[in-house]
Scaffold this motif. Structure first.
Motif, PDB file in Angstrom:
ATOM      1  N   PHE A  81       0.670   4.786   0.898  1.00  9.86           N
ATOM      2  CA  PHE A  81      -0.181   5.827   1.727  1.00  9.86           C
ATOM      3  C   PHE A  81      -1.768   5.408   1.529  1.00  9.86           C
ATOM      4  O   PHE A  81      -2.042   4.235   1.669  1.00  9.86           O
ATOM      5  N   GLU A  82      -2.553   6.488   1.188  1.00 13.66           N
ATOM      6  CA  GLU A  82      -3.931   6.250   0.925  1.00 13.66           C
ATOM      7  C   GLU A  82      -4.204   6.095  -0.547  1.00 13.66           C
ATOM      8  O   GLU A  82      -5.232   6.235  -1.052  1.00 13.66           O
ATOM      9  N   GLU A  83      -3.173   6.143  -1.271  1.00 19.71           N
ATOM     10  CA  GLU A  83      -3.333   6.397  -2.796  1.00 19.71           C
ATOM     11  C   GLU A  83      -3.758   5.209  -3.522  1.00 19.71           C
ATOM     12  O   GLU A  83      -4.237   5.292  -4.414  1.00 19.71           O
ATOM     13  N   GLY A  84      -3.278   3.797  -2.938  1.00 22.04           N
ATOM     14  CA  GLY A  84      -3.524   2.768  -3.717  1.00 22.04           C
ATOM     15  C   GLY A  84      -2.263   1.638  -3.461  1.00 22.04           C
ATOM     16  O   GLY A  84      -1.532   1.931  -2.635  1.00 22.04           O
ATOM     17  N   THR A  85      -2.631   0.666  -4.047  1.00 17.98           N
ATOM     18  CA  THR A  85      -1.745  -0.630  -3.962  1.00 17.98           C
ATOM     19  C   THR A  85      -0.956  -0.704  -5.123  1.00 17.98           C
ATOM     20  O   THR A  85      -1.645  -1.081  -6.285  1.00 17.98           O
ATOM     21  N   GLN A 138       0.734  -1.004   0.040  1.00 10.74           N
ATOM     22  CA  GLN A 138      -0.063   0.122  -0.025  1.00 10.74           C
ATOM     23  C   GLN A 138       0.825   1.231   0.033  1.00 10.74           C
ATOM     24  O   GLN A 138       2.082   1.264   0.708  1.00 10.74           O
ATOM     25  N   GLY A 153      -6.610   3.740  -4.895  1.00  6.46           N
ATOM     26  CA  GLY A 153      -7.244   4.258  -3.891  1.00  6.46           C
ATOM     27  C   GLY A 153      -7.581   5.520  -4.191  1.00  6.46           C
ATOM     28  O   GLY A 153      -8.549   5.854  -4.831  1.00  6.46           O
ATOM     29  N   ASN A 154      -7.102   6.706  -3.408  1.00  4.94           N
ATOM     30  CA  ASN A 154      -7.320   8.010  -3.957  1.00  4.94           C
ATOM     31  C   ASN A 154      -6.814   8.334  -5.034  1.00  4.94           C
ATOM     32  O   ASN A 154      -7.327   9.412  -5.605  1.00  4.94           O
ATOM     33  N   HIS A 155      -5.676   7.505  -5.625  1.00  7.65           N
ATOM     34  CA  HIS A 155      -4.911   7.942  -6.921  1.00  7.65           C
ATOM     35  C   HIS A 155      -5.498   6.936  -7.906  1.00  7.65           C
ATOM     36  O   HIS A 155      -5.403   5.845  -7.860  1.00  7.65           O
ATOM     37  N   SER A 156      -6.070   7.432  -8.909  1.00  8.40           N
ATOM     38  CA  SER A 156      -6.860   6.320  -9.859  1.00  8.40           C
ATOM     39  C   SER A 156      -5.912   6.078 -11.160  1.00  8.40           C
ATOM     40  O   SER A 156      -6.121   5.365 -11.918  1.00  8.40           O
TER      41      SER A 156
END
Length: 258
Positions: free
Chosen positions: A104-108, A102, A126-129
């Motif tokens: 941060f909260e951006e994705g995996t 993972q 995640g937050n980053h598409s």
């Protein structure tokens, strides 16, 4: 559609540059594409940043993480489940280079090596598409596998992703389009003898430009190596460059469509 807010699984969604000199690379790509770089201040990001064009995120940039690895543009394929892709890679004879992790909260993300030797990554949003702008000047528009073993690559990638190969003859050579459903999302070509001996199978990224000749000339003046200055293809005229740090990429002036 050029402006994107998400990607279907199996579609290339992001590219980023691993380079030996981030500052120099930022200057170079800003000059030829008109990009600005937004670097992430958090030390945990490892010096990573994102290129922005007209307010849209179009690519990433960061330092080379593995010792001895060359500068390279990396391709990320969208997925709904990076862990499942990792299992498919193993079952298809590939190697998991970086286990799903993972960011941060951006994705995996995860990094793999295919059975033909090519490296690629996946991105579970995640937050980053992914890239917010594609298929127009200033953004990436195509990703192409240049492989020494098309048969092994076809078997591997169709096992890992929901891809169907469409093989065609173009100017005396065999070209493969990868399809998801009826959409063409990437390509594959067998490596020609013109490549230096020992060049491994690899993914190549094409960036759209408004003026091919001006872009190639500008890149050359900034220290890039011009590998191909101009060549015709069905989508448009393209050139192949190597940036001053040694990362190869292509630029294409897409044909106008009605």
């Amino acid at each position: 559609m050029s402006v994107r807010s998400g990607y279907e699984a199996g579609v290339p969604c992001w590219v980023d540059l691993s380079t030996s000199d981030v500052r120099a690379a930022v200057r170079f790509y800003s000059e030829i594409f008109g990009w600005t770089a937004e670097m992430i201040d958090d030390p945990a990001a490892g010096g990573y940043g994102q290129f922005v064009y007209n307010g849209k995120k179009v690519a990433g940039v960061g330092p080379i993480m593995g010792e001895g690895m060359p500068p390279v543009w990396n391709v990320y394929v969208a997925t709904d489940d990076a862990a499942t892709v990792a299992d498919r890679v193993k079952n298809a004879g590939g190697t998991v280079v970086v286990e799903p992790m993972q960011v941060f909260e951006e994705g995996t993300m995860a990094v793999f090596q295919a059975s033909d030797g090519s490296f690629f990554s996946v991105w579970q949003a995640g937050n980053h598409s992914g890239a917010e702008l594609v298929n127009e000047p200033g953004a990436f528009c195509w990703n192409e596998l240049v492989t020494r073993d098309p048969q092994a690559a076809t078997t591997f990638y169709t096992t890992v992703f929901p891809w169907t190969p469409r093989v065609q003859q173009m100017d005396g050579m065999t070209y493969t389009e990868w399809l998801t459903g009826d959409k063409s999302i990437a390509g594959m070509i067998e490596m020609s003898p013109n490549y230096p001996e020992g060049t491994p199978s690899h993914w190549s990224t094409y960036f759209a430009v408004a003026d091919l000749d001006a872009t190639v000339a500008k890149a050359g003046s900034l220290g890039a190596t011009v590998l191909i200055d101009s060549m015709d293809s069905p989508p448009g005229r393209f050139g192949m460059l190597m940036d001053p740090q040694g990362a190869a990429f292509s630029v294409i002036q897409l044909n106008e469509t009605a």
